[in-house]
Design an enzyme around this catalytic site. Structure first.
Site, PDB file in Angstrom:
ATOM      1  N   THR A 393      63.875 -17.822  35.366  1.00  0.00           N
ATOM      2  CA  THR A 393      64.231 -16.425  35.590  1.00  0.00           C
ATOM      3  C   THR A 393      63.439 -15.960  36.798  1.00  0.00           C
ATOM      4  O   THR A 393      62.597 -16.696  37.315  1.00  0.00           O
ATOM      5  CB  THR A 393      63.881 -15.612  34.318  1.00  0.00           C
ATOM      6  OG1 THR A 393      64.630 -16.132  33.217  1.00  0.00           O
ATOM      7  CG2 THR A 393      64.155 -14.135  34.443  1.00  0.00           C
ATOM      8  N   GLU A 413      69.250 -18.452  33.164  1.00  0.00           N
ATOM      9  CA  GLU A 413      68.750 -19.002  31.906  1.00  0.00           C
ATOM     10  C   GLU A 413      67.957 -20.286  32.117  1.00  0.00           C
ATOM     11  O   GLU A 413      66.810 -20.226  32.535  1.00  0.00           O
ATOM     12  CB  GLU A 413      69.877 -19.197  30.883  1.00  0.00           C
ATOM     13  CG  GLU A 413      69.514 -19.929  29.620  1.00  0.00           C
ATOM     14  CD  GLU A 413      68.424 -19.264  28.776  1.00  0.00           C
ATOM     15  OE1 GLU A 413      68.183 -19.737  27.664  1.00  0.00           O
ATOM     16  OE2 GLU A 413      67.790 -18.299  29.224  1.00  0.00           O
ATOM     17  N   SER A 458      67.843 -11.198  24.735  1.00  0.00           N
ATOM     18  CA  SER A 458      67.058 -11.656  25.882  1.00  0.00           C
ATOM     19  C   SER A 458      65.591 -11.298  25.666  1.00  0.00           C
ATOM     20  O   SER A 458      65.256 -10.498  24.785  1.00  0.00           O
ATOM     21  CB  SER A 458      67.570 -10.989  27.166  1.00  0.00           C
ATOM     22  OG  SER A 458      66.725 -11.260  28.261  1.00  0.00           O
ATOM     23  N   THR A 459      64.729 -11.892  26.478  1.00  0.00           N
ATOM     24  CA  THR A 459      63.321 -11.495  26.492  1.00  0.00           C
ATOM     25  C   THR A 459      62.933 -10.906  27.848  1.00  0.00           C
ATOM     26  O   THR A 459      61.778 -10.574  28.072  1.00  0.00           O
ATOM     27  CB  THR A 459      62.409 -12.693  26.168  1.00  0.00           C
ATOM     28  OG1 THR A 459      62.950 -13.413  25.066  1.00  0.00           O
ATOM     29  CG2 THR A 459      61.016 -12.256  25.778  1.00  0.00           C
ATOM     30  N   GLY A 479      59.892 -16.585  32.389  1.00  0.00           N
ATOM     31  CA  GLY A 479      59.105 -17.331  31.421  1.00  0.00           C
ATOM     32  C   GLY A 479      59.723 -17.494  30.055  1.00  0.00           C
ATOM     33  O   GLY A 479      59.035 -17.838  29.092  1.00  0.00           O
TER      34      GLY A 479
END
Length: 573
Positions: A393, A413, A458-459, A479
């Site tokens: 990312t 991704e 998502s993060t 990350g």
């Protein structure tokens, strides 16, 4: 809590990985970066060529939105392993004139013919490589629509002007960096791709450092979009090429022209909460990132963490324990809010965070935290979703001379997405951010299962910080699921310990994703291993190559920081 239950089978045989997938950035070395300082504006991005492109746009009279778009278009060319127009992202835009913060959700969506069992073959969940490197993993790309919506609402320079730096670089070539070369050398999946290998390899070997690489196909795509807008990507020959590639894969996906043409960006209310006199803001669900970061910061405010040095055993202990609790909630309660009622307010309620923080003991580590019970919520109704999220990312932070700002995290991704190159850009594999099984080990449906038109959890955590109504800080990182810990570490360093942004970024990475406590390999944290073990921490010492890009306001202007674990640069005037 709204849960739409279909007739689902009993539990499938799918054991989630006990550890996160290996980070492809793991071989990148760490070296000291210099704090960037400027009076008027600042750009912090993951590649020097992209940073300088953004600075150039600001010097031509563009604003923060214009600069961020130019930066992203260059990153899609020079850093294709991390982001690009075949992917998506989340954008926070601050407009100084009306002091309004807007969140743009440009996350990919599942095709209309997608279904929760699409990653299941003969009652067995596909392996990660099978799922990632397939047409099944490709979501409808959202990035270009996101950039276009952001520009329409806030841009200053003409849309076509923002493409000029990237088009010039694509046509004249750019030098392959050490980081790109290393990732190419380690990616067997990309080397075996019939569509991508000829571009990235010569005689079966990764392009060498310094090789001048042209991408004329991408330049043509950029020219079409520059002239005709984002519709040139979502309809017509480019959209057809994407759909054909996905459908022609050995394991084809169901992406259609209608999926492409009907994609829409969603403007969502930013998520904000208070911390020690600051207001933390970020993108809300379907991203779990800012929500979990805010939970960690809120829980830490109930501990004496700031009475201990940042890298001391006690500070790392408190940080890891708060992380366990936040990730336990994340893995159960967060999904696309258009498909599930995500209890955001309950998860951030001060009384709830105080109750969660009370579980943190000063001298004893939790083995594994359980999800909490916010008011009116029964965690027994939900299944535990430990879906992996891969770490390739990028993040962009920009502030212009008028005080407008953009904090934007974008992604394809996995490293190089699903390894399919179409018209010079790589397609994403974001649908693997859904639960591949769709149900948990007890056969309960998971909130984050695949559904038509749904956006995977998502993060990504683009964030801004305000103080006394004034923009104070921008931060974000790549990350995978570790983004939460990277961003929280940096916020704690700046807002809690008073470090400058570069010092905070360079703090050794640490934390827990609720399966052991992670310490960054080869750092000063090696000296606290024994002390943490005595508290019961199950330690995992590994490379944790964050890519943090941050900006902080000072009395004289702005300071910018770039993560030395990658090749980013902060630069201003």
């Amino acid at each position: 809590m709204a849960l739409v239950l279909a007739a689902l089978p009993m539990a499938l045989q799918a054991d989630p990985p006990p550890d996160p997938p290996p980070d492809p950035e793991a071989a990148v070395s760490v070296s000291r970066h210099t704090l960037a300082e400027a009076k008027k504006f600042m750009v912090s991005a993951a590649n020097p060529l992209a940073t300088r492109a953004g600075v150039g746009i600001l010097e031509r009279g563009g604003n923060a939105v214009d600069a961020a778009i130019a930066v992203q278009l260059v990153l899609g060319l020079v850093e294709p392993q991390s982001s690009g127009i075949g992917g998506g992202g989340f954008m926070l835009v601050y407009d100084q004139a009306d002091q309004r913060l807007t969140s743009f959700d440009a996350r990919e969506t599942a095709p209309k013919r997608a279904h929760y069992r699409q990653f299941v073959h003969q009652d067995k969940v596909l392996s990660w490589p099978e799922a990632v490197n397939s047409g099944l993993s490709v979501g409808v790309p959202g990035l270009l629509r996101g950039l276009a919506e952001m520009h329409k609402a806030h841009g200053r320079l003409p849309w076509a002007v923002l493409f000029e730096p990237a088009i010039s670089m694509a046509e004249q070539g750019f030098e392959v960096s050490l980081r790109l070369h290393g990732l190419l050398a380690r990616s067997n999946g990309l080397k075996g791709s019939t569509s991508a290998s000829a571009y990235f390899y010569r005689d079966g070997k990764a392009l060498p450092v310094g090789y001048r690489l042209l991408n004329l196909e991408l330049a043509r795509v950029y020219r079409q979009v520059a002239q005709h807008g984002a519709d040139a990507f979502y309809t017509g020959e480019i959209a057809l090429a994407i759909v054909d590639a996905v459908g022609a894969h050995d394991r084809p996906g169901s992406l259609s022209l209608d999926d492409m043409a009907s994609y829409r960006v969603i403007r969502r209310e930013p998520l904000c909460t208070d911390y020690r006199g600051y207001t933390l803001c970020g993108s809300g669900p379907p991203s779990s990132g800012p929500l979990a970061v805010m939970q960690i910061m809120g829980m830490l405010s109930h501990t004496p963490v700031l009475e201990h040095a940042p890298d001391s055993p006690q500070a790392v202990h408190y940080f890891a324990e708060a992380g366990k609790l936040a990730y336990a909630d994340r893995d159960v309660y967060v999904a696309d809010p258009d498909f599930a009622d995500v209890p955001v307010k309950a998860l951030l309620h001060p009384e709830y965070l105080a109750q969660r923080a009370a579980q943190i003991l000063p001298d004893q580590a939790m083995k594994k935290a359980l999800p909490g019970s916010p008011p009116g919520i029964d965690p027994a109704e939900f299944g535990l979703d430990e879906s992996a999220e891969l770490p390739s990312t990028t993040h962009i932070s920009v502030v212009d001379a008028q005080g407008n700002a953009v904090s934007m995290t974008t992604s394809v991704e996995s490293a190089f997405g699903n390894k399919m190159l179409v018209r010079g850009f790589l397609l994403n594999n974001q649908l693997t951010d859904f639960s591949l099984a769709g149900v948990d080990g007890k056969g309960r449906p998971l909130l984050n299962r695949v559904e038509p038109g749904k956006r995977p959890r998502s993060t990504m955590a683009p964030m801004m910080v305000f103080r006394d109504g004034q923009l104070h800080m921008l931060i974000g990182a790549p990350g995978g699921t570790a983004i939460i810990n990277y961003v929280a570490k940096t916020l704690l360093g700046v807002l809690g310990y008073g470090l400058d942004i570069q010092q905070a970024i360079e703090l050794p990475n640490r934390g827990s994703r609720n399966y052991g406590t992670e310490l960054e390999e080869g750092t000063s944290l090696s000296g606290i291993v024994a002390a943490l073990k005595s508290k019961g921490h199950e330690l995992k010492i590994r490379p944790l190559p964050s890519g943090l890009q941050g900006i902080v306001r000072t009395k004289n202007g702005w300071q910018g920081g770039a993560d030395p674990r990658r090749e980013g640069l902060a630069l201003g005037r």
